[in-house]
Write an enzyme that holds these catalytic residues in place. Structure first.
Site, PDB file in Angstrom:
ATOM      1  N   ASP A  10       2.645  -7.238  -1.287  1.00 58.27           N
ATOM      2  CA  ASP A  10       1.800  -6.772  -0.179  1.00 58.27           C
ATOM      3  C   ASP A  10       2.458  -7.237   1.115  1.00 58.27           C
ATOM      4  O   ASP A  10       3.344  -8.109   1.106  1.00 58.27           O
ATOM      5  CB  ASP A  10       0.384  -7.374  -0.296  1.00 58.27           C
ATOM      6  CG  ASP A  10      -0.524  -6.938   0.846  1.00 58.27           C
ATOM      7  OD1 ASP A  10      -0.439  -5.773   1.280  1.00 58.27           O
ATOM      8  OD2 ASP A  10      -1.316  -7.773   1.340  1.00 58.27           O
ATOM      9  N   SER A  11       1.973  -6.688   2.217  1.00 57.10           N
ATOM     10  CA  SER A  11       2.471  -7.121   3.523  1.00 57.10           C
ATOM     11  C   SER A  11       2.058  -8.560   3.811  1.00 57.10           C
ATOM     12  O   SER A  11       2.479  -9.121   4.818  1.00 57.10           O
ATOM     13  CB  SER A  11       1.890  -6.218   4.607  1.00 57.10           C
ATOM     14  OG  SER A  11       0.481  -6.356   4.624  1.00 57.10           O
ATOM     15  N   TYR A  42       1.952  -4.266   8.298  1.00 59.05           N
ATOM     16  CA  TYR A  42       2.740  -3.056   8.061  1.00 59.05           C
ATOM     17  C   TYR A  42       2.075  -1.853   8.746  1.00 59.05           C
ATOM     18  O   TYR A  42       2.730  -0.887   9.088  1.00 59.05           O
ATOM     19  CB  TYR A  42       2.798  -2.725   6.559  1.00 59.05           C
ATOM     20  CG  TYR A  42       3.767  -3.521   5.718  1.00 59.05           C
ATOM     21  CD1 TYR A  42       4.411  -4.658   6.192  1.00 59.05           C
ATOM     22  CD2 TYR A  42       4.034  -3.117   4.404  1.00 59.05           C
ATOM     23  CE1 TYR A  42       5.281  -5.369   5.380  1.00 59.05           C
ATOM     24  CE2 TYR A  42       4.915  -3.812   3.598  1.00 59.05           C
ATOM     25  CZ  TYR A  42       5.530  -4.941   4.078  1.00 59.05           C
ATOM     26  OH  TYR A  42       6.397  -5.636   3.262  1.00 59.05           O
ATOM     27  N   GLY A  43       0.753  -1.951   8.877  1.00 61.10           N
ATOM     28  CA  GLY A  43      -0.053  -0.782   9.251  1.00 61.10           C
ATOM     29  C   GLY A  43       0.301  -0.163  10.582  1.00 61.10           C
ATOM     30  O   GLY A  43       0.054   1.019  10.810  1.00 61.10           O
ATOM     31  N   CYS A  73      -0.793  -2.681  -1.725  1.00 62.97           N
ATOM     32  CA  CYS A  73      -0.914  -2.434  -0.297  1.00 62.97           C
ATOM     33  C   CYS A  73      -1.084  -0.928  -0.100  1.00 62.97           C
ATOM     34  O   CYS A  73      -0.214  -0.153  -0.532  1.00 62.97           O
ATOM     35  CB  CYS A  73       0.368  -2.930   0.386  1.00 62.97           C
ATOM     36  SG  CYS A  73       0.471  -2.584   2.141  1.00 62.97           S
ATOM     37  N   ASN A  74      -2.193  -0.530   0.483  1.00 64.33           N
ATOM     38  CA  ASN A  74      -2.432   0.911   0.696  1.00 64.33           C
ATOM     39  C   ASN A  74      -1.371   1.512   1.606  1.00 64.33           C
ATOM     40  O   ASN A  74      -0.922   2.635   1.412  1.00 64.33           O
ATOM     41  CB  ASN A  74      -3.799   1.125   1.352  1.00 64.33           C
ATOM     42  CG  ASN A  74      -4.952   0.773   0.450  1.00 64.33           C
ATOM     43  OD1 ASN A  74      -5.573   1.639  -0.132  1.00 64.33           O
ATOM     44  ND2 ASN A  74      -5.249  -0.511   0.313  1.00 64.33           N
ATOM     45  N   THR A  75      -0.979   0.737   2.627  1.00 70.39           N
ATOM     46  CA  THR A  75      -0.027   1.254   3.613  1.00 70.39           C
ATOM     47  C   THR A  75       1.333   1.516   2.954  1.00 70.39           C
ATOM     48  O   THR A  75       1.959   2.552   3.185  1.00 70.39           O
ATOM     49  CB  THR A  75       0.128   0.236   4.766  1.00 70.39           C
ATOM     50  OG1 THR A  75      -1.177  -0.150   5.201  1.00 70.39           O
ATOM     51  CG2 THR A  75       0.885   0.828   5.916  1.00 70.39           C
ATOM     52  N   GLU A 151      -4.662 -12.716   8.223  1.00 75.59           N
ATOM     53  CA  GLU A 151      -3.432 -13.492   7.994  1.00 75.59           C
ATOM     54  C   GLU A 151      -3.495 -14.871   8.652  1.00 75.59           C
ATOM     55  O   GLU A 151      -2.831 -15.803   8.226  1.00 75.59           O
ATOM     56  CB  GLU A 151      -2.211 -12.723   8.520  1.00 75.59           C
ATOM     57  CG  GLU A 151      -1.809 -11.519   7.682  1.00 75.59           C
ATOM     58  CD  GLU A 151      -1.148 -11.894   6.356  1.00 75.59           C
ATOM     59  OE1 GLU A 151      -0.370 -12.844   6.335  1.00 75.59           O
ATOM     60  OE2 GLU A 151      -1.453 -11.227   5.347  1.00 75.59           O
ATOM     61  N   CYS A 183      -7.682  -0.963   2.576  1.00 72.76           N
ATOM     62  CA  CYS A 183      -6.626  -1.950   2.824  1.00 72.76           C
ATOM     63  C   CYS A 183      -6.954  -3.153   1.951  1.00 72.76           C
ATOM     64  O   CYS A 183      -8.117  -3.586   1.893  1.00 72.76           O
ATOM     65  CB  CYS A 183      -6.633  -2.338   4.301  1.00 72.76           C
ATOM     66  SG  CYS A 183      -5.571  -3.744   4.699  1.00 72.76           S
ATOM     67  N   THR A 184      -5.933  -3.685   1.268  1.00 74.22           N
ATOM     68  CA  THR A 184      -6.206  -4.757   0.302  1.00 74.22           C
ATOM     69  C   THR A 184      -6.583  -6.078   0.980  1.00 74.22           C
ATOM     70  O   THR A 184      -7.034  -7.006   0.309  1.00 74.22           O
ATOM     71  CB  THR A 184      -5.009  -4.970  -0.641  1.00 74.22           C
ATOM     72  OG1 THR A 184      -3.835  -5.202   0.150  1.00 74.22           O
ATOM     73  CG2 THR A 184      -4.794  -3.755  -1.519  1.00 74.22           C
ATOM     74  N   HIS A 185      -6.395  -6.170   2.281  1.00 68.25           N
ATOM     75  CA  HIS A 185      -6.878  -7.355   3.001  1.00 68.25           C
ATOM     76  C   HIS A 185      -8.407  -7.322   3.165  1.00 68.25           C
ATOM     77  O   HIS A 185      -9.041  -8.368   3.320  1.00 68.25           O
ATOM     78  CB  HIS A 185      -6.269  -7.437   4.400  1.00 68.25           C
ATOM     79  CG  HIS A 185      -4.853  -7.934   4.450  1.00 68.25           C
ATOM     80  ND1 HIS A 185      -3.798  -7.222   3.947  1.00 68.25           N
ATOM     81  CD2 HIS A 185      -4.326  -9.078   4.977  1.00 68.25           C
ATOM     82  CE1 HIS A 185      -2.675  -7.901   4.152  1.00 68.25           C
ATOM     83  NE2 HIS A 185      -2.963  -9.029   4.776  1.00 68.25           N
TER      84      HIS A 185
HETATM   85  N1  DGL Z   1      -2.814  -4.926   2.657  1.00 69.26           N
HETATM   86  C1  DGL Z   1      -2.238  -3.862   3.443  1.00 69.26           C
HETATM   87  C2  DGL Z   1      -2.887  -2.549   3.064  1.00 69.26           C
HETATM   88  O1  DGL Z   1      -3.496  -2.464   2.005  1.00 69.26           O
HETATM   89  C3  DGL Z   1      -2.308  -4.245   4.879  1.00 69.26           C
HETATM   90  C4  DGL Z   1      -1.443  -3.427   5.737  1.00 69.26           C
HETATM   91  C5  DGL Z   1      -0.911  -4.131   6.947  1.00 69.26           C
HETATM   92  O2  DGL Z   1      -0.143  -5.063   6.790  1.00 69.26           O
HETATM   93  O3  DGL Z   1      -1.217  -3.638   8.032  1.00 69.26           O
HETATM   94  O4  DGL Z   1      -2.781  -1.543   3.738  1.00 69.26           O
END
Ligand code: DGL
Length: 262
Positions: A10-11, A42-43, A73-75, A151, A183-185
């Site tokens: 993940d990011s 990442y988004g 990570c969805n992104t 984060e 988003c997994t966060h």
């Molecule tokens: N966990 C990432 C997701 O699911 C976060 C993306 C990010 O870093 O912006 O999209």
């Protein structure tokens, strides 16, 4: 029987929400988790940069001999999974906003999706949304600023509450009855979201579905680890170790968290 680890990236720390679901369903599996927190979020990055970072993470996990990779990570999934699947010879499991179950369950015919800019602007998100949301109105909202706060260890804080109040307003005005966490966060925001959302609004996230899919693919490939003892959980971050550790406080089995420059 295949003892090689499952790779997860993940990011940053958000994908630990997915790791926990995988570990719950597949406790015997060895896992390697990469938190690319140095490059989070990442988004807000370009599709090209998201792809480059996803390739970097994948190649590191392949050097560590992972038998399957979960893009937690969805992104990264919505921007890179097609390329990854076409390039590397291991199965990939991705995660996308769960529009389908939300659309199927919605009585008000209106659902909200909270996700990053990178996810909402991706082609994959658009085609999923078109395929599954017939006759349903989808209120999209970019969660600008949420990932950096999470984060920093501020998932439950006045700052996230203020941002979420602002982001939920148009959704609630439109009468959503499902909120999809794209988003997994964001599962780490659930305590604040529950406080702000009316009780009838259901929160949907895809963590459990990803774990089930991981199990199904390993099973089909006869690659499950049937060892008798629990698997080893190895976590790497390229930023602050203590932040990643703080997201694992509720994990009962012993895990190893280390710094790695990647
Ligand atoms: N966990 C990432 C997701 O699911 C976060 C993306 C990010 O870093 O912006 O999209």
């Amino acid at each position: 029987m295949d003892k090689r680890p499952i790779g997860i990236f993940d990011s940053g720390v958000g994908g630990t929400s997915i790791w926990k679901e995988i570990h719950k369903l597949l406790p015997r599996e060895n896992t390697i988790y990469l938190a690319d927190s140095k490059n989070a979020p990442y988004g807000s990055k370009s599709a090209k940069d998201i792809l480059r970072l996803s390739i970097k993470n994948t190649e590191l996990l392949l050097r560590k001999e992972c038998k399957l990779i979960v893009v937690a990570c969805n992104t990264a999934t919505t921007n890179a999974i097609d390329h990854l699947r076409n390039t590397y010879d291991v199965p990939f499991i991705g995660i996308e906003p769960a529009i389908k179950p939300a659309a199927l369950g919605s009585k008000s015919k209106t659902v909200g999706v909270l996700a990053t800019k990178g996810t909402l602007s991706s082609q994959l998100f658009h085609s999923t949304s078109e395929n599954h949301a017939h006759g349903i109105s989808v209120v999209e909202q970019e969660g600008v600023g949420l990932v950096p706060l999470i984060e920093e260890g501020k998932a439950v804080s006045p700052e996230t509450e203020a941002l979420l109040t602002q982001y939920l307003e148009p959704m609630l005005n439109a009468d959503i009855d499902h909120l999809v966490l794209g988003c997994t966060h964001y599962p780490y925001l659930i305590p604040v979201l529950r406080k702000l959302l009316p009780e009838h609004v259901k929160i949907i996230d895809s963590g459990e579905a990803v774990a089930r899919q991981t199990k199904a693919v390993l099973d089909k490939n006869e690659a499950l680890n049937d060892a008798l003892e629990n698997g080893k959980g190895t976590f790497y971050t390229n930023a602050d170790l203590t932040v990643l550790q703080s997201f694992l406080w509720d994990v009962k089995t012993a895990v190893k968290v280390s710094y790695l420059d990647f």
